[in-house]
Design an enzyme around this catalytic site. Structure first.
Site, PDB file in Angstrom:
ATOM      1  N   GLY A 111       0.872  -1.178   0.000  1.00 31.78           N
ATOM      2  CA  GLY A 111       0.000   0.000   0.000  1.00 31.78           C
ATOM      3  C   GLY A 111       0.905   1.224   0.000  1.00 31.78           C
ATOM      4  O   GLY A 111       1.930   1.244   0.689  1.00 31.78           O
ATOM      5  N   ALA A 123       1.604   2.887   3.570  1.00 30.45           N
ATOM      6  CA  ALA A 123       2.468   2.069   4.432  1.00 30.45           C
ATOM      7  C   ALA A 123       3.883   2.008   3.863  1.00 30.45           C
ATOM      8  O   ALA A 123       4.875   2.129   4.602  1.00 30.45           O
ATOM      9  CB  ALA A 123       1.888   0.655   4.558  1.00 30.45           C
ATOM     10  N   GLU A 135      -4.484   6.716  -2.989  1.00 32.96           N
ATOM     11  CA  GLU A 135      -5.134   5.390  -2.856  1.00 32.96           C
ATOM     12  C   GLU A 135      -6.198   5.390  -1.758  1.00 32.96           C
ATOM     13  O   GLU A 135      -6.593   4.333  -1.282  1.00 32.96           O
ATOM     14  CB  GLU A 135      -4.074   4.324  -2.530  1.00 32.96           C
ATOM     15  N   THR A 191       9.849  11.326 -11.253  1.00 30.27           N
ATOM     16  CA  THR A 191      10.661  10.103 -11.192  1.00 30.27           C
ATOM     17  C   THR A 191      10.544   9.404 -12.548  1.00 30.27           C
ATOM     18  O   THR A 191       9.460   9.320 -13.122  1.00 30.27           O
ATOM     19  CB  THR A 191      10.227   9.162 -10.053  1.00 30.27           C
ATOM     20  N   GLY A 193      11.927   6.189 -13.572  1.00 30.92           N
ATOM     21  CA  GLY A 193      12.341   4.787 -13.616  1.00 30.92           C
ATOM     22  C   GLY A 193      13.846   4.656 -13.743  1.00 30.92           C
ATOM     23  O   GLY A 193      14.598   5.353 -13.054  1.00 30.92           O
ATOM     24  N   SER A 194      14.305   3.805 -14.648  1.00 29.63           N
ATOM     25  CA  SER A 194      15.750   3.553 -14.795  1.00 29.63           C
ATOM     26  C   SER A 194      16.502   4.790 -15.301  1.00 29.63           C
ATOM     27  O   SER A 194      17.726   4.832 -15.265  1.00 29.63           O
ATOM     28  CB  SER A 194      15.981   2.382 -15.749  1.00 29.63           C
ATOM     29  N   ASP A 246      12.650  -6.385  -8.737  1.00 30.27           N
ATOM     30  CA  ASP A 246      11.227  -6.033  -8.618  1.00 30.27           C
ATOM     31  C   ASP A 246      11.117  -4.521  -8.407  1.00 30.27           C
ATOM     32  O   ASP A 246      11.640  -3.994  -7.428  1.00 30.27           O
ATOM     33  CB  ASP A 246      10.638  -6.787  -7.406  1.00 30.27           C
ATOM     34  N   ASP A 296       7.443   4.663  -4.110  1.00 28.78           N
ATOM     35  CA  ASP A 296       7.149   4.846  -2.677  1.00 28.78           C
ATOM     36  C   ASP A 296       8.442   5.034  -1.882  1.00 28.78           C
ATOM     37  O   ASP A 296       8.512   5.857  -0.969  1.00 28.78           O
ATOM     38  CB  ASP A 296       6.392   3.628  -2.127  1.00 28.78           C
ATOM     39  N   LYS A 323      15.443  -6.044  -4.720  1.00 27.74           N
ATOM     40  CA  LYS A 323      14.847  -7.139  -3.919  1.00 27.74           C
ATOM     41  C   LYS A 323      13.363  -7.304  -4.258  1.00 27.74           C
ATOM     42  O   LYS A 323      12.703  -6.336  -4.662  1.00 27.74           O
ATOM     43  CB  LYS A 323      14.964  -6.811  -2.423  1.00 27.74           C
TER      44      LYS A 323
HETATM   45  P1  ATP Z   1       6.312   2.142  -8.814  1.00 30.63           P
HETATM   46  O1  ATP Z   1       4.928   2.507  -9.296  1.00 30.63           O
HETATM   47  O2  ATP Z   1       6.860   0.899  -9.435  1.00 30.63           O
HETATM   48  O3  ATP Z   1       6.465   2.194  -7.338  1.00 30.63           O
HETATM   49  P2  ATP Z   1       6.986   4.663  -9.970  1.00 30.63           P
HETATM   50  O4  ATP Z   1       6.517   4.520 -11.393  1.00 30.63           O
HETATM   51  O5  ATP Z   1       6.180   5.488  -9.059  1.00 30.63           O
HETATM   52  O6  ATP Z   1       7.309   3.270  -9.340  1.00 30.63           O
HETATM   53  P3  ATP Z   1       9.646   5.101 -10.968  1.00 30.63           P
HETATM   54  O7  ATP Z   1       9.871   6.394 -11.632  1.00 30.63           O
HETATM   55  O8  ATP Z   1       9.495   3.894 -11.813  1.00 30.63           O
HETATM   56  O9  ATP Z   1       8.438   5.296  -9.953  1.00 30.63           O
HETATM   57  O10 ATP Z   1      10.836   4.795  -9.934  1.00 30.63           O
HETATM   58  C1  ATP Z   1      11.150   5.673  -8.865  1.00 30.63           C
HETATM   59  C2  ATP Z   1      12.654   5.791  -8.746  1.00 30.63           C
HETATM   60  O11 ATP Z   1      13.195   4.488  -8.465  1.00 30.63           O
HETATM   61  C3  ATP Z   1      13.354   6.231 -10.017  1.00 30.63           C
HETATM   62  O12 ATP Z   1      13.353   7.646 -10.155  1.00 30.63           O
HETATM   63  C4  ATP Z   1      14.757   5.659  -9.803  1.00 30.63           C
HETATM   64  O13 ATP Z   1      15.491   6.483  -8.898  1.00 30.63           O
HETATM   65  C5  ATP Z   1      14.441   4.334  -9.090  1.00 30.63           C
HETATM   66  N1  ATP Z   1      14.332   3.241 -10.090  1.00 30.63           N
HETATM   67  C6  ATP Z   1      13.186   2.701 -10.591  1.00 30.63           C
HETATM   68  N2  ATP Z   1      13.466   1.745 -11.518  1.00 30.63           N
HETATM   69  C7  ATP Z   1      14.813   1.676 -11.586  1.00 30.63           C
HETATM   70  C8  ATP Z   1      15.738   0.883 -12.362  1.00 30.63           C
HETATM   71  N3  ATP Z   1      15.313  -0.023 -13.247  1.00 30.63           N
HETATM   72  N4  ATP Z   1      17.069   1.077 -12.181  1.00 30.63           N
HETATM   73  C9  ATP Z   1      17.518   1.992 -11.284  1.00 30.63           C
HETATM   74  N5  ATP Z   1      16.696   2.777 -10.528  1.00 30.63           N
HETATM   75  C10 ATP Z   1      15.372   2.626 -10.678  1.00 30.63           C
HETATM   76  O1  RIB Z   2       3.248   1.474  -5.018  1.00 28.45           O
HETATM   77  C1  RIB Z   2       3.252   0.083  -4.781  1.00 28.45           C
HETATM   78  C2  RIB Z   2       1.994  -0.313  -4.050  1.00 28.45           C
HETATM   79  O2  RIB Z   2       0.886  -0.079  -4.885  1.00 28.45           O
HETATM   80  C3  RIB Z   2       1.941  -1.779  -3.687  1.00 28.45           C
HETATM   81  O3  RIB Z   2       2.513  -2.057  -2.436  1.00 28.45           O
HETATM   82  C4  RIB Z   2       0.463  -2.109  -3.782  1.00 28.45           C
HETATM   83  O4  RIB Z   2      -0.126  -2.303  -2.527  1.00 28.45           O
HETATM   84  C5  RIB Z   2      -0.179  -0.927  -4.509  1.00 28.45           C
HETATM   85  O5  RIB Z   2      -0.954  -0.193  -3.670  1.00 28.45           O
END
Ligand code: ATP
Ligand code: RIB
Length: 301
Positions: A39, A42, A138, A218, A220-221, A244, A250, A283
């Site tokens: 969540g 959390a 959420e 943010t 991603g990679s 993962d 979060d 992880k």
């Molecule tokens: P999620 O919804 O999966 O929690 P998000 O879409 O809100 O993530 P992202 O922008 O995907 O957020 O990721 C947040 C931060 O995590 C990125 O700005 C980066 O610092 C780190 N990160 C995410 N994916 C990667 C990756 N493949 N390699 C390195 N860092 C990553």
């Molecule tokens: O941002 C990741 C979270 O989104 C997961 O822990 C899941 O519970 C969903 O709410």
């Protein structure tokens, strides 16, 4: 030290690993199932607490086995759970997460999270001008809006992570000091899709000139981009072996809030939160890879 007040959701994440998603009408045999506390509320609370900030969580759980499990877990993470209330006759939020090799697909059943309504008294009690207030989408949108307005009135730094995206975010902006969309959520804020990184940075510059709310995207990679008064700064992410990505956003938001509560500048907070979020994707499970301050320091060297 200031504290972080998180208003948000709690779910039990059921993570199923499978090679592909089933087609409509098809049954697939998966590989494994794991249960993790999740969540967005959390997760962000745990990310902030792991790096040593005092954290209060305002949330709701159901009167069921998952509810008592997540409550104990949050206490063990040293989070103040006084304002995590239990609702009868409803289930604790659940997220079914299909973890594929490269990505994931999630269905959230919000349960008790959608009953998080009367929060005025508890926000007034928990939030002071010294604090950082962090929330997401959420839980009922009216609750988010009210929470931000009350925290802003109290003088706290307010952060909105607009996930999952909803256009009512636009009405909340007057109460938001920092907004932290991912790229897709930023497109939602703009009301159009972006074609390349240059266009994203141009739109961020325009945002900086036209909005009071500081923008941190943010990516991603690709890392993180954030606005300053006249510019956009990009911090590329380190390369890691990704296991993962659930909860990467979060982790970023929780550490960002904690660093600001510890008196760090936005630039330093973004840098450390970026390292922390990158560590978290190594992880399985949203919270498993969330680092301590020492782990971030070690990784940053
Ligand atoms: P999620 O919804 O999966 O929690 P998000 O879409 O809100 O993530 P992202 O922008 O995907 O957020 O990721 C947040 C931060 O995590 C990125 O700005 C980066 O610092 C780190 N990160 C995410 N994916 C990667 C990756 N493949 N390699 C390195 N860092 C990553
Ligand atoms: O941002 C990741 C979270 O989104 C997961 O822990 C899941 O519970 C969903 O709410």
């Amino acid at each position: 030290m200031k504290k972080v007040v998180v208003l948000g959701s709690i779910n039990m994440d059921m993570v199923m690993e499978t090679d592909r998603l089933p087609k409509v009408g098809e049954t697939l045999l998966g590989d494994t199932i794991d249960y993790y506390v999740g969540g967005k509320g959390a997760n962000q609370a745990v990310a902030a607490a792991r790096i040593g900030a005092p954290v209060s969580l305002i949330a709701k759980i159901g009167d069921d086995t998952f509810g008592s499990k997540v409550y104990q877990h949050l206490k063990q993470e040293k989070i103040d759970v006084e304002a995590v209330s239990t609702e009868k006759n409803i289930f604790t939020g659940v997220a079914s997460i299909f973890k594929l090799k490269e990505d994931n697909a999630i269905v959230v059943l919000p349960g008790a999270n959608m009953l998080l309504n009367e929060v005025d008294a508890v926000i007034n009690e928990k939030t002071t001008a010294q604090d950082v207030f962090l929330t997401q989408l959420e839980i009922p949108l009216e609750t988010v809006k009210k929470g931000l307005a009350l925290a802003k009135e109290a003088g706290a730094i307010t952060i909105l992570n607009p996930a999952p995206y909803n256009e009512s975010v636009l009405e909340m902006l007057p109460f938001v000091d920092i907004i932290t969309p991912n790229e897709t959520e930023f497109e939602g804020l703009l009301g159009r899709t972006l074609t390349d990184p240059e266009e994203l940075e141009e739109e961020m510059l325009t945002w900086a000139k036209t909005h009071q709310t500081q923008l941190i995207v943010t990516r991603g990679s690709q890392g993180i981009s954030y606005t300053t008064a006249n510019d956009v700064v990009t911090i590329p992410a380190e390369k890691v072996a990704v296991v993962d990505t659930t909860g990467a956003g979060d982790t970023f938001n929780g550490i960002l809030a904690a660093c600001l509560a510890q008196g760090k500048t936005v630039a330093e907070a973004v840098r450390l939160a970026g390292f922390g979020a990158t560590l978290s994707v190594t992880k399985l499970g949203a919270q498993t890879g969330m680092p301590t301050a020492a782990e971030i320091e070690h990784f940053a060297q």
